[in-house]
Design an enzyme around this catalytic site. Structure first.
Site, mmCIF file in Angstrom:
data_model
loop_
_atom_site.group_PDB
_atom_site.id
_atom_site.type_symbol
_atom_site.label_atom_id
_atom_site.label_comp_id
_atom_site.label_asym_id
_atom_site.label_seq_id
_atom_site.Cartn_x
_atom_site.Cartn_y
_atom_site.Cartn_z
ATOM 1 N N HIS A 17 0.841 -1.208 0.000
ATOM 2 C CA HIS A 17 0.000 0.000 0.000
ATOM 3 C C HIS A 17 0.876 1.257 0.000
ATOM 4 C CE1 HIS A 17 -3.028 -2.706 2.248
ATOM 5 N NE2 HIS A 17 -3.620 -2.410 1.111
ATOM 6 N N SER A 129 -2.910 -7.855 2.671
ATOM 7 C CA SER A 129 -3.186 -7.768 4.106
ATOM 8 C C SER A 129 -3.622 -9.128 4.636
ATOM 9 C CB SER A 129 -4.282 -6.736 4.369
ATOM 10 O OG SER A 129 -3.883 -5.475 3.905
#
Ligand code: ADP
Length: 159
Positions: A17, A129
């Site tokens: 990210h 994630s």
């Protein structure tokens, strides 16, 4: 001023990210990171906890980014924040199908808001994630995947 939103779950934020945020900041003057509850994924951190974690790990770019918690449609949120673009990250081909559908749907919802994709650095192209949470559950070494602060927060939560 060029403004974009980067929507996602960020549960937790990873180096992947962060790589996309840095690439987007070369193009946009202001980036709103829009944190949403993802209904199809079980979350580890509350949206508020995710905001605090993101603010900590992105502290060096807080002049150009802002964290927002939202359960609104992304295009609506983008409009109300004055953004012209939605930023998304692309890893492997597997991301394409989902992003293709989302972009198509968003375009029908609001023709003025376009989606822009950045490809992550190769070394993060396998990173998600979900993978991070799985490795954390088994107490694996996550130092190559998330900043030390995220690691600390995950350990507090899980162990
Ligand atoms: P969502 O649940 O909306 O997919 P995520 O937090 O998983 O939220 O991802 C937000 C965005 O960041 C998505 O565009 C996703 O493809 C991208 N992303 C996630 N991990 C990476 C990575 N390792 N490299 C590049 N982009 C990534």
């Amino acid at each position: 001023m060029k403004v974009a939103v980067y929507p996602g779950s960020f549960d937790p934020i990873t180096f992947g990210h962060i790589d996309i945020v840095k690439r987007a900041l070369k193009v946009f003057d202001k980036l709103y990171i829009v944190i949403s509850e993802n209904m199809s994924k079980q979350s580890l951190f509350t949206p508020q906890e995710r905001v605090l974690i993101c603010e900590e790990v992105l502290s060096e770019c807080l002049d150009k980014i802002e964290l927002v918690v939202s359960n609104e449609l992304t295009v609506k949120q983008a409009k109300s924040l004055g953004a012209t673009h939605i930023v998304r990250g692309l890893r492997a081909l597997t991301d394409f199908e989902y992003e293709f559908q989302m972009t198509g749907a968003n375009r029908i919802l609001d023709r003025e808001i376009d989606t822009i994709f950045f490809m992550t650095d190769n070394k993060f192209s396998f990173l998600s994630s979900t993978t991070v949470k799985e490795i954390a559950h088994f107490k694996g070494d996550l130092s190559a995947f998330v900043p030390a602060y995220v690691l600390q927060k995950m350990n507090e939560k899980l162990h």
